[in-house]
Design a protein around this motif. Structure first.
Motif, PDB file in Angstrom:
ATOM      1  N   PRO A  39       0.822  -1.210   0.000  1.00 54.31           N
ATOM      2  CA  PRO A  39       0.000   0.000   0.000  1.00 54.31           C
ATOM      3  C   PRO A  39       0.862   1.269   0.000  1.00 54.31           C
ATOM      4  O   PRO A  39       1.787   1.417   0.792  1.00 54.31           O
ATOM      5  CB  PRO A  39      -0.810  -0.114   1.290  1.00 54.31           C
ATOM      6  CG  PRO A  39      -0.896  -1.588   1.538  1.00 54.31           C
ATOM      7  CD  PRO A  39       0.429  -2.130   1.072  1.00 54.31           C
ATOM      8  N   VAL A  62      -3.227   0.728  -3.569  1.00 53.66           N
ATOM      9  CA  VAL A  62      -3.746   1.584  -2.509  1.00 53.66           C
ATOM     10  C   VAL A  62      -4.720   0.770  -1.671  1.00 53.66           C
ATOM     11  O   VAL A  62      -5.289  -0.210  -2.133  1.00 53.66           O
ATOM     12  CB  VAL A  62      -4.446   2.850  -3.067  1.00 53.66           C
ATOM     13  CG1 VAL A  62      -3.477   3.708  -3.863  1.00 53.66           C
ATOM     14  CG2 VAL A  62      -5.655   2.481  -3.910  1.00 53.66           C
ATOM     15  N   ASP A  63      -4.891   1.197  -0.416  1.00 53.61           N
ATOM     16  CA  ASP A  63      -5.900   0.540   0.425  1.00 53.61           C
ATOM     17  C   ASP A  63      -6.619   1.544   1.326  1.00 53.61           C
ATOM     18  O   ASP A  63      -7.270   1.168   2.286  1.00 53.61           O
ATOM     19  CB  ASP A  63      -5.296  -0.610   1.238  1.00 53.61           C
ATOM     20  CG  ASP A  63      -4.270  -0.167   2.264  1.00 53.61           C
ATOM     21  OD1 ASP A  63      -3.967   1.040   2.343  1.00 53.61           O
ATOM     22  OD2 ASP A  63      -3.759  -1.034   2.999  1.00 53.61           O
ATOM     23  N   HIS A  64      -6.494   2.830   0.972  1.00 47.39           N
ATOM     24  CA  HIS A  64      -7.149   3.865   1.766  1.00 47.39           C
ATOM     25  C   HIS A  64      -7.408   5.077   0.879  1.00 47.39           C
ATOM     26  O   HIS A  64      -6.614   5.395  -0.007  1.00 47.39           O
ATOM     27  CB  HIS A  64      -6.273   4.261   2.959  1.00 47.39           C
ATOM     28  CG  HIS A  64      -6.999   5.062   3.967  1.00 47.39           C
ATOM     29  ND1 HIS A  64      -7.139   6.422   3.860  1.00 47.39           N
ATOM     30  CD2 HIS A  64      -7.655   4.699   5.092  1.00 47.39           C
ATOM     31  CE1 HIS A  64      -7.838   6.875   4.880  1.00 47.39           C
ATOM     32  NE2 HIS A  64      -8.163   5.848   5.641  1.00 47.39           N
ATOM     33  N   VAL A  68      -5.373   7.601  -2.419  1.00 45.64           N
ATOM     34  CA  VAL A  68      -5.947   8.028  -3.700  1.00 45.64           C
ATOM     35  C   VAL A  68      -5.911   9.547  -3.800  1.00 45.64           C
ATOM     36  O   VAL A  68      -5.536  10.108  -4.834  1.00 45.64           O
ATOM     37  CB  VAL A  68      -7.387   7.493  -3.851  1.00 45.64           C
ATOM     38  CG1 VAL A  68      -8.025   8.020  -5.121  1.00 45.64           C
ATOM     39  CG2 VAL A  68      -7.397   5.973  -3.822  1.00 45.64           C
ATOM     40  N   LEU A  86      -6.563  -1.827  -6.072  1.00 44.94           N
ATOM     41  CA  LEU A  86      -7.061  -1.692  -4.708  1.00 44.94           C
ATOM     42  C   LEU A  86      -6.744  -2.952  -3.923  1.00 44.94           C
ATOM     43  O   LEU A  86      -7.142  -4.056  -4.315  1.00 44.94           O
ATOM     44  CB  LEU A  86      -8.573  -1.451  -4.719  1.00 44.94           C
ATOM     45  CG  LEU A  86      -9.247  -1.350  -3.357  1.00 44.94           C
ATOM     46  CD1 LEU A  86      -8.739  -0.133  -2.599  1.00 44.94           C
ATOM     47  CD2 LEU A  86     -10.755  -1.290  -3.535  1.00 44.94           C
ATOM     48  N   CYS A  97      -7.972  -2.723   2.380  1.00 48.95           N
ATOM     49  CA  CYS A  97      -9.141  -2.081   2.986  1.00 48.95           C
ATOM     50  C   CYS A  97     -10.168  -3.150   3.349  1.00 48.95           C
ATOM     51  O   CYS A  97     -10.205  -4.227   2.760  1.00 48.95           O
ATOM     52  CB  CYS A  97      -9.726  -1.048   2.035  1.00 48.95           C
ATOM     53  SG  CYS A  97     -10.379  -1.737   0.514  1.00 48.95           S
ATOM     54  N   TRP A 103     -16.243   4.160   1.268  1.00 48.36           N
ATOM     55  CA  TRP A 103     -15.392   5.332   1.064  1.00 48.36           C
ATOM     56  C   TRP A 103     -16.292   6.466   0.602  1.00 48.36           C
ATOM     57  O   TRP A 103     -17.066   6.316  -0.318  1.00 48.36           O
ATOM     58  CB  TRP A 103     -14.335   5.046   0.026  1.00 48.36           C
ATOM     59  CG  TRP A 103     -13.241   4.155   0.501  1.00 48.36           C
ATOM     60  CD1 TRP A 103     -13.189   3.430   1.656  1.00 48.36           C
ATOM     61  CD2 TRP A 103     -12.023   3.872  -0.171  1.00 48.36           C
ATOM     62  NE1 TRP A 103     -12.023   2.727   1.740  1.00 48.36           N
ATOM     63  CE2 TRP A 103     -11.284   2.992   0.636  1.00 48.36           C
ATOM     64  CE3 TRP A 103     -11.476   4.289  -1.376  1.00 48.36           C
ATOM     65  CZ2 TRP A 103     -10.028   2.512   0.266  1.00 48.36           C
ATOM     66  CZ3 TRP A 103     -10.237   3.812  -1.739  1.00 48.36           C
ATOM     67  CH2 TRP A 103      -9.527   2.947  -0.921  1.00 48.36           C
TER      68      TRP A 103
END
Length: 104
Positions: A39, A62-64, A68, A86, A97, A103
């Protein structure tokens, strides 16, 4: 580089790394399709963009939402779209996530 070339059957494509130093090393060695499978943290965005500009294909995870946002804040520097995947927590609660989170 020899082991990475063997792992990709000599194609020097579709390889996964866990550090940006690895990605840079492989890029210097002729690899041009790399997945950074950790991440992304906002402090690494500049390094990611530099690698992206050098490679045919560079993908980040990404995981949050903050990750982003950090990328989107710098998209004006990109000549080509950055590939983003993701990371989803599959139950180990290490990375990714929560698939049930929303989100906004």
């Amino acid at each position: 580089l020899e082991a990475a070339a063997i792992a990709t059957d000599g194609e020097r494509r579709r390889i996964t790394v866990s550090t940006l130093a690895e990605a840079s090393f492989l890029a210097d060695g002729g690899f041009d399709d790399i997945l950074y499978a950790v991440p992304l943290t906002p402090d690494k965005v500049d390094d990611v963009l530099a690698l992206h500009s050098r490679l045919e294909r560079f993908t980040v995870m990404v995981d949050h939402a903050d990750q982003v946002t950090a990328l989107l804040a710098r998209t004006e520097l990109l000549r080509t779209p950055l590939r983003v995947v993701l990371g989803v927590d599959c139950g180990y609660h290490r990375d990714g996530c929560d698939p049930h989170d929303r989100w906004e």
